[in-house]
Design a protein around this motif. Structure first.
Motif, PDB file in Angstrom:
ATOM      1  N   ASP A   1       0.855  -1.195   0.000  1.00 36.48           N
ATOM      2  CA  ASP A   1       0.000   0.000   0.000  1.00 36.48           C
ATOM      3  C   ASP A   1       0.883   1.234   0.000  1.00 36.48           C
ATOM      4  O   ASP A   1       1.469   1.584   1.021  1.00 36.48           O
ATOM      5  CB  ASP A   1      -0.903  -0.017   1.232  1.00 36.48           C
ATOM      6  CG  ASP A   1      -2.022   1.018   1.151  1.00 36.48           C
ATOM      7  OD1 ASP A   1      -2.208   1.610   0.074  1.00 36.48           O
ATOM      8  OD2 ASP A   1      -2.718   1.222   2.165  1.00 36.48           O
TER       9      ASP A   1
ATOM     10  N   ASP B   1       2.498  -1.731   4.535  1.00 36.54           N
ATOM     11  CA  ASP B   1       1.756  -0.471   4.529  1.00 36.54           C
ATOM     12  C   ASP B   1       2.711   0.714   4.577  1.00 36.54           C
ATOM     13  O   ASP B   1       3.349   0.978   5.586  1.00 36.54           O
ATOM     14  CB  ASP B   1       0.810  -0.413   5.716  1.00 36.54           C
ATOM     15  CG  ASP B   1      -0.092   0.810   5.681  1.00 36.54           C
ATOM     16  OD1 ASP B   1       0.440   1.933   5.815  1.00 36.54           O
ATOM     17  OD2 ASP B   1      -1.308   0.656   5.503  1.00 36.54           O
TER      18      ASP B   1
ATOM     19  N   SER C   1       1.488   3.758   3.569  1.00 39.88           N
ATOM     20  CA  SER C   1       0.512   4.815   3.288  1.00 39.88           C
ATOM     21  C   SER C   1       0.680   6.019   4.197  1.00 39.88           C
ATOM     22  O   SER C   1       0.220   7.117   3.865  1.00 39.88           O
ATOM     23  CB  SER C   1      -0.910   4.257   3.446  1.00 39.88           C
ATOM     24  OG  SER C   1      -1.190   3.967   4.806  1.00 39.88           O
TER      25      SER C   1
END
Length: 311
Positions: free
Chosen positions: A139, A167, A169
């Motif tokens: 992500d 992740d 993000s």
């Protein structure tokens, strides 16, 4: 090797050392791998953002995986990025990196074309169907312009299409939603939730993350392994102190003049300058068209290393 489920600990996104003429410097790459292994890391992620995967040719990508997987020889799991715009192109990379020895593949959402959440889910299902090894979702909305929805990730995990999430993000609340969902859903088993942050590893582990994939671990793997160990032992005061030391070291990514270069050139240039100054890689060159650091900027990288006790 058998891929661990869940994958835990520190899994650095391995930088790709280059020669002055921008070919993969395999001897330097293998010294970097040895540096990371000696630092106690728990896996290696090649062909990610810190690896400059977007700048490498397909030939260079395969060379990196072959070199690292062959050198590690099963001692640690090797994850390989299969980052590309569309499903067919990603599946081509899956075939190449698994033939070269990767133990798992890491894929972003599709990009360039506008993408719907249903298409993202279909993308991952097709990758999983075509991959002989586990698939990790990546992500990174700053690069692919799509945030992976937590419910989509968890549903894919329940189906067995995804073995984990990296992740990057920057959305700690969204990250927590995946962590708590993975822990709370009885149909999700063996799913790894890894933070891509350098700066909030202690917070991510405190809320239940399985591990971290920090680019700065190329420079200081011992520090991130120490941080991971402190968190797992419950020494949160020690972990906070170590995280703050690493946060200060991470300041080296800002050495590049923003009037002259982008943040990527500054950060990747600083990582490679640090590795060069530490005697681990022969050349700090970054891939074209990134702008190289100036001598005075490299000198500033050295000051960050000295303050962190790494020179």
């Amino acid at each position: 090797m058998t891929f661990p489920t869940p994958l835990t600990g520190v899994v650095p996104p391995v930088c790709t050392p280059l020669t002055p003429d921008r070919e993969v410097d395999v001897p330097s790459l293998l010294r970097l791998v040895d540096h990371l292994v000696e630092g106690g890391v728990h896996g290696l992620f090649v062909l990610g953002s810190s690896s400059e995967a977007a700048y490498l040719t397909d030939r260079q990508r395969r060379l990196v995986v072959e070199a690292v997987a062959g050198h590690v020889a099963g001692r640690l799991p090797v994850l390989a990025g299969v980052i590309d715009m569309t499903t067919p192109r990603v599946l081509d990379h899956v075939r190449a990196v698994t033939a070269a020895g990767a133990d798992a593949v890491v894929a972003t959402a599709p990009f360039y074309a506008r993408t719907h959440r249903a298409e993202i889910a279909r993308h991952y299902r097709l990758i999983a169907a075509g991959s002989p090894v586990p698939v990790i979702a990546y992500d990174i909305p700053v690069s692919v312009h799509t945030k992976l929805p937590a419910d989509v990730i968890l549903d894919l995990a329940a189906e067995g299409a995804l073995a984990g999430l990296k992740d990057s993000s920057g959305d700690l609340a969204g990250f927590r939603e995946v962590v708590t969902g993975a822990r709370g859903r009885p149909d999700v088993r063996g799913f790894s939730v890894l933070t891509g942050s350098e700066l909030v590893v202690d917070a991510a582990l405190a809320i239940g993350a399985d591990g971290a994939v920090p680019g700065l671990a190329n420079v200081d793997p011992h520090g991130y392994v120490r941080l991971d160990r402190l968190c797992r032992s419950g020494d949160w005061e020690g972990a906070r102190s170590e995280q703050e030391r690493l946060c200060a070291l991470f300041g080296l990514v800002t050495v590049g003049d923003p009037e002259r270069m982008g943040g990527g050139s500054s950060a990747l240039g600083a990582f490679k300058a640090a590795l060069h100054l530490r005697g681990i890689i022969d050349c700090p060159a970054t891939a074209e068209p990134q702008v190289p650091l100036a001598p005075e900027e490299v000198e500033r990288v050295g000051k960050y290393l000295a303050l962190a006790g790494l020179l």
